[in-house]
Enzyme design. Structure first.
Site, PDB file in Angstrom:
ATOM      1  N   HIS A 122       0.835  -1.127  -0.051  1.00 19.04           N
ATOM      2  CA  HIS A 122       0.038  -0.019   0.062  1.00 19.04           C
ATOM      3  C   HIS A 122       0.821   1.296  -0.121  1.00 19.04           C
ATOM      4  O   HIS A 122       2.075   1.068   0.017  1.00 19.04           O
ATOM      5  CB  HIS A 122      -0.973  -0.109   1.187  1.00 19.04           C
ATOM      6  CG  HIS A 122      -0.328  -0.024   2.547  1.00 19.04           C
ATOM      7  ND1 HIS A 122       0.442   0.788   3.241  1.00 19.04           N
ATOM      8  CD2 HIS A 122      -0.368  -1.067   3.652  1.00 19.04           C
ATOM      9  CE1 HIS A 122       0.924   0.470   4.367  1.00 19.04           C
ATOM     10  NE2 HIS A 122       0.513  -0.639   4.423  1.00 19.04           N
ATOM     11  N   HIS A 132       4.148   1.417   2.164  1.00 19.29           N
ATOM     12  CA  HIS A 132       5.383   0.600   1.551  1.00 19.29           C
ATOM     13  C   HIS A 132       6.098   1.644   0.437  1.00 19.29           C
ATOM     14  O   HIS A 132       7.413   1.736   0.354  1.00 19.29           O
ATOM     15  CB  HIS A 132       5.238  -0.630   1.027  1.00 19.29           C
ATOM     16  CG  HIS A 132       4.401  -1.518   2.175  1.00 19.29           C
ATOM     17  ND1 HIS A 132       3.244  -2.155   1.933  1.00 19.29           N
ATOM     18  CD2 HIS A 132       4.630  -2.001   3.322  1.00 19.29           C
ATOM     19  CE1 HIS A 132       2.715  -2.638   2.920  1.00 19.29           C
ATOM     20  NE2 HIS A 132       3.537  -2.710   4.077  1.00 19.29           N
ATOM     21  N   CYS A 145       2.783 -11.662  19.609  1.00 17.04           N
ATOM     22  CA  CYS A 145       1.811 -10.968  18.537  1.00 17.04           C
ATOM     23  C   CYS A 145       2.228 -11.363  17.061  1.00 17.04           C
ATOM     24  O   CYS A 145       3.606 -10.998  16.898  1.00 17.04           O
ATOM     25  CB  CYS A 145       2.032  -9.527  18.650  1.00 17.04           C
ATOM     26  SG  CYS A 145       1.321  -8.622  17.232  1.00 17.04           S
ATOM     27  N   CYS A 193       3.363  -8.285  14.796  1.00 13.50           N
ATOM     28  CA  CYS A 193       4.549  -7.691  14.969  1.00 13.50           C
ATOM     29  C   CYS A 193       5.552  -8.894  14.735  1.00 13.50           C
ATOM     30  O   CYS A 193       6.904  -8.675  14.723  1.00 13.50           O
ATOM     31  CB  CYS A 193       4.875  -7.374  16.259  1.00 13.50           C
ATOM     32  SG  CYS A 193       3.883  -5.808  16.798  1.00 13.50           S
ATOM     33  N   CYS A 212      -2.324  -5.588  21.168  1.00  8.42           N
ATOM     34  CA  CYS A 212      -1.499  -4.978  20.622  1.00  8.42           C
ATOM     35  C   CYS A 212      -1.941  -3.761  19.823  1.00  8.42           C
ATOM     36  O   CYS A 212      -2.853  -3.727  19.056  1.00  8.42           O
ATOM     37  CB  CYS A 212      -0.768  -5.904  19.523  1.00  8.42           C
ATOM     38  SG  CYS A 212       0.295  -5.090  18.372  1.00  8.42           S
ATOM     39  N   HIS A 222      -1.432  -3.699  15.929  1.00  7.18           N
ATOM     40  CA  HIS A 222      -2.645  -4.651  15.239  1.00  7.18           C
ATOM     41  C   HIS A 222      -3.624  -4.860  15.707  1.00  7.18           C
ATOM     42  O   HIS A 222      -4.480  -5.546  14.962  1.00  7.18           O
ATOM     43  CB  HIS A 222      -1.587  -5.979  15.043  1.00  7.18           C
ATOM     44  CG  HIS A 222      -0.173  -5.831  14.249  1.00  7.18           C
ATOM     45  ND1 HIS A 222       1.019  -5.492  14.759  1.00  7.18           N
ATOM     46  CD2 HIS A 222      -0.135  -5.727  13.000  1.00  7.18           C
ATOM     47  CE1 HIS A 222       1.972  -5.581  13.967  1.00  7.18           C
ATOM     48  NE2 HIS A 222       1.250  -5.545  12.854  1.00  7.18           N
ATOM     49  N   LYS A 225      -5.933   5.014  11.149  1.00  2.77           N
ATOM     50  CA  LYS A 225      -4.803   4.086  10.431  1.00  2.77           C
ATOM     51  C   LYS A 225      -5.603   3.499   9.190  1.00  2.77           C
ATOM     52  O   LYS A 225      -6.639   3.097   9.013  1.00  2.77           O
ATOM     53  CB  LYS A 225      -4.780   3.106  11.672  1.00  2.77           C
ATOM     54  CG  LYS A 225      -3.520   2.084  11.345  1.00  2.77           C
ATOM     55  CD  LYS A 225      -3.225   0.997  12.431  1.00  2.77           C
ATOM     56  CE  LYS A 225      -2.753  -0.074  11.618  1.00  2.77           C
ATOM     57  NZ  LYS A 225      -1.488  -0.859  12.278  1.00  2.77           N
ATOM     58  N   LYS A 242      -8.210  -2.120   5.965  1.00  5.97           N
ATOM     59  CA  LYS A 242      -9.122  -2.573   5.070  1.00  5.97           C
ATOM     60  C   LYS A 242     -10.536  -2.638   5.837  1.00  5.97           C
ATOM     61  O   LYS A 242     -11.516  -2.191   4.886  1.00  5.97           O
ATOM     62  CB  LYS A 242      -8.939  -4.195   4.703  1.00  5.97           C
ATOM     63  CG  LYS A 242      -7.890  -4.448   3.687  1.00  5.97           C
ATOM     64  CD  LYS A 242      -7.906  -5.805   3.159  1.00  5.97           C
ATOM     65  CE  LYS A 242      -6.561  -6.066   2.496  1.00  5.97           C
ATOM     66  NZ  LYS A 242      -6.237  -7.598   2.749  1.00  5.97           N
TER      67      LYS A 242
HETATM   68  N1  MSP Z   1       9.304  -7.106   7.206  1.00  3.18           N
HETATM   69  C1  MSP Z   1       9.646  -6.230   8.287  1.00  3.18           C
HETATM   70  C2  MSP Z   1      10.735  -5.392   7.828  1.00  3.18           C
HETATM   71  C3  MSP Z   1      12.159  -6.128   8.085  1.00  3.18           C
HETATM   72  S1  MSP Z   1      13.500  -5.233   7.535  1.00  3.18           S
HETATM   73  C4  MSP Z   1      14.865  -6.204   7.944  1.00  3.18           C
HETATM   74  C5  MSP Z   1       8.407  -5.200   8.110  1.00  3.18           C
HETATM   75  N2  MSP Z   1       7.694  -5.174   6.895  1.00  3.18           N
HETATM   76  S2  MSP Z   1       6.310  -4.431   6.452  1.00  3.18           S
HETATM   77  O1  MSP Z   1       5.914  -4.799   5.093  1.00  3.18           O
HETATM   78  O2  MSP Z   1       5.479  -4.148   7.647  1.00  3.18           O
HETATM   79  O3  MSP Z   1       6.962  -2.840   6.217  1.00  3.18           O
HETATM   80  C6  MSP Z   1       7.224  -2.063   7.389  1.00  3.18           C
HETATM   81  C7  MSP Z   1       7.659  -0.570   6.785  1.00  3.18           C
HETATM   82  O4  MSP Z   1       6.460   0.080   5.636  1.00  3.18           O
HETATM   83  C8  MSP Z   1       7.691   0.318   7.833  1.00  3.18           C
HETATM   84  O5  MSP Z   1       8.877   0.634   8.419  1.00  3.18           O
HETATM   85  C9  MSP Z   1       7.502   1.627   6.873  1.00  3.18           C
HETATM   86  O6  MSP Z   1       8.698   1.977   6.232  1.00  3.18           O
HETATM   87  C10 MSP Z   1       6.543   1.197   5.767  1.00  3.18           C
HETATM   88  N3  MSP Z   1       5.103   1.754   6.099  1.00  3.18           N
HETATM   89  C11 MSP Z   1       3.945   0.860   6.188  1.00  3.18           C
HETATM   90  N4  MSP Z   1       2.836   1.497   6.447  1.00  3.18           N
HETATM   91  C12 MSP Z   1       3.178   2.896   7.030  1.00  3.18           C
HETATM   92  C13 MSP Z   1       2.630   3.949   7.170  1.00  3.18           C
HETATM   93  N5  MSP Z   1       1.228   3.990   7.453  1.00  3.18           N
HETATM   94  N6  MSP Z   1       3.339   5.127   7.145  1.00  3.18           N
HETATM   95  C14 MSP Z   1       4.578   5.199   6.972  1.00  3.18           C
HETATM   96  N7  MSP Z   1       5.308   4.150   6.680  1.00  3.18           N
HETATM   97  C15 MSP Z   1       4.728   3.074   6.506  1.00  3.18           C
HETATM   98  O7  MSP Z   1       8.174  -4.380   8.976  1.00  3.18           O
END
Ligand code: MSP
Length: 479
Positions: A18, A21, A132, A135, A149, A152, A299, A302
């Site tokens: 989304h 990322h 969790c 996480c 949590c 989540h 936040k 879905k």
């Molecule tokens: N797989 C782990 C990371 C491992 S790194 C060795 C993970 N993945 S994740 O798919 O959940 O991605 C998390 C990252 O996505 C966050 O750290 C951030 O960079 C980005 N974001 C996801 N949602 C976000 C927002 N709502 N706002 C800003 N960044 C966001 O954690």
């Protein structure tokens, strides 16, 4: 030529990408492009995090074998990054052989390593705690809000098993010292304080293996267990560049910048440096933590139905504007709120009527009144060198405002001197102004390259052509 090794987090494949990322990945791309243009040898790494219980369950739910599931979902990420013009040099997947091999090697070395207190880094023990899955981490009661949590909104499950542990508690003073000495810079400064706070609370040993998670890398010295997904994931920063022996590793490590959102600070600010210290590997030079955004005050989820798909933005605004609107939606480094309703306004105000109109107005005068040639060589009335300085410090917001200010300045200047009349009444003097504005437009075009690569090239190409024409609008109007 110096090297610059930059990484994004590797993204979990249990759900599809989304704009959260996309946000981190675009930010990393902007920084990577900046250094590349400066002539540094950049290595920009991104990828996907493919093991663990969360992904195994998602695969099961989709009725797919985990490997098939991750193959499919990983492609969704890599193809989205192509659509967003992300200039990554490598895309690591934790289910790849090259990665699994490095993880095994890392764990074997940990098994033989000693802590600063001369004890084994790893030990076996029984553990029970609240886990969790969202996480992929054990939680303390104090981490939870009403037993739930907060990230989540789910209730952790009680997990009791025999695991291998990392003696993190022995790393207190070393980590404190390394962070105090800025061996690994943690930026913005508030995040460094947070990490110091974590250490002050006392570091608890943590399990580096799982007994009941089949989908992962087998622990080489205890094949009944798999490596804890976070330990597995962090090693991607090394495996992708051929740790331990390849020349690429020797050239690129330590990483210059790990970029991420604040949700994963503890893993990168505490666990990762401890893992590296245990094996005597240099720490990354810097980690930069950006904020999290909500959408319209909530936040993204879905259930609420407020998930913004990057594809929808691409369809409405086009590639460069999507990159721009996302990265400038709120100050980089802080938390923010995104209002999709303001994107249209910003597209029109800043991009179409601001930058696009500035280019059209100036080039139109060159085309109509100066026979398509920039009349004289005049330096730009504004220099944008600070944009680069800001990017070197990950101050993306300041970099953007500097460029936006220059656009506003130029448009206001044209209005104030009534340049379109001046061309008729005093062509020579107007020619100097027009030429200065062309130089400024070139500065703006170049400064925008990391943010909006194709638009930047378009601006510079138009200014460089033998017979300058106004051309089509840079940002066509949207319905
Ligand atoms: N797989 C782990 C990371 C491992 S790194 C060795 C993970 N993945 S994740 O798919 O959940 O991605 C998390 C990252 O996505 C966050 O750290 C951030 O960079 C980005 N974001 C996801 N949602 C976000 C927002 N709502 N706002 C800003 N960044 C966001 O954690």
């Amino acid at each position: 030529m110096k090297k610059y090794y930059i990484t994004t987090p590797i993204y979990y494949l249990n759900s599809l990408p989304h704009i959260g990322h996309a946000y981190t990945t675009i930010a990393a791309d902007i920084i990577a492009r900046y250094w590349r243009r400066k002539g540094e040898e950049v290595f920009f790494l991104t990828g996907t995090d493919e093991h663990g219980i969360k992904i195994a369950k998602a695969a099961q739910k989709a009725g797919l074998d985990p490997k098939k599931f991750v193959d499919k979902n990983s492609r969704v990420y890599s193809s989205l990054w192509k659509k967003l013009d992300i200039s990554y040099d490598d895309f690591i997947r934790t289910s790849e052989k090259r990665h699994e091999k490095a993880v095994e090697e890392f764990l074997n070395r940990l098994k033989n390593a000693e802590t600063p207190k001369k004890r084994t880094v790893l030990y076996e023990a029984e553990y029970s705690g609240l886990y969790c899955e969202g996480c992929e981490a054990y939680k303390n009661e104090t981490d939870l809000v009403d037993g739930i949590c907060p990230d989540h909104k789910t209730k952790p499950t009680i997990l009791k098993e025999n695991n291998w542990f990392f003696r993190l508690s022995d790393y207190d003073p070393v980590l404190k010292k390394q962070i105090g000495l800025n061996r690994m810079q943690i930026l913005p400064e508030v995040r460094q304080k947070e990490v110091v706070g974590f250490i002050k609370q006392g570091l608890a040993d943590f399990a580096i293996s799982r007994a009941n998670v089949g989908w992962g890398v087998r622990l080489p010295f205890d094949r009944k267990q798999t490596v804890y997904v976070w330990v597995d994931a962090l090693i991607n920063y090394l495996s992708a560049i051929g740790w331990p022996d390849e020349t690429k590793f020797k050239k690129l490590w330590p990483a210059d910048l790990h970029l991420m959102g604040k949700d994963i600070l503890k893993f990168h600010g505490v666990i990762w440096p401890a893992m590296l210290t245990a094996l005597n590997i240099d720490l990354p030079k810097r980690i930069f933590i950006h904020g999290f955004f909500t959408v319209g005050g909530e936040k993204m989820s879905k259930t609420i139905g407020n998930v913004i798909k990057t594809e929808e933005l691409l369809k409405r605004y086009g590639l460069d504007a999507t990159r721009y609107l996302l990265i400038s939606a709120f100050p980089f480094g802080q938390d923010g709120d995104i209002f999709i309703e303001t994107f249209d306004k910003k597209y029109k105000g800043v991009l179409a009527d601001g930058l696009g109109n500035l280019l059209s107005r100036v080039l139109n005068l060159v085309e109509k009144s100066y026979d398509g040639k920039i009349p004289v060589a005049v330096p730009s009335p504004r220099k944008l060198t600070s944009v680069g300085k800001y990017l070197e410090e990950q101050k993306i917001g300041q970099a953007i405002s500097t460029i936006e200010d220059a656009i506003v300045f130029a448009n206001q200047y044209i209005d104030r001197v009534k340049l379109w009349q001046m061309v008729k009444t005093n062509k020579d003097e107007a020619g100097i102004v027009v030429s200065g504005l062309c130089s400024l437009l070139r500065e703006i075009g170049l400064a925008l390259e990391p943010f909006t690569p194709s638009t930047s090239a378009e601006i510079v190409n138009r200014l460089d052509s033998d017979k300058i024409k106004k051309g089509k609008p840079l940002f066509p109007s949207i319905k």
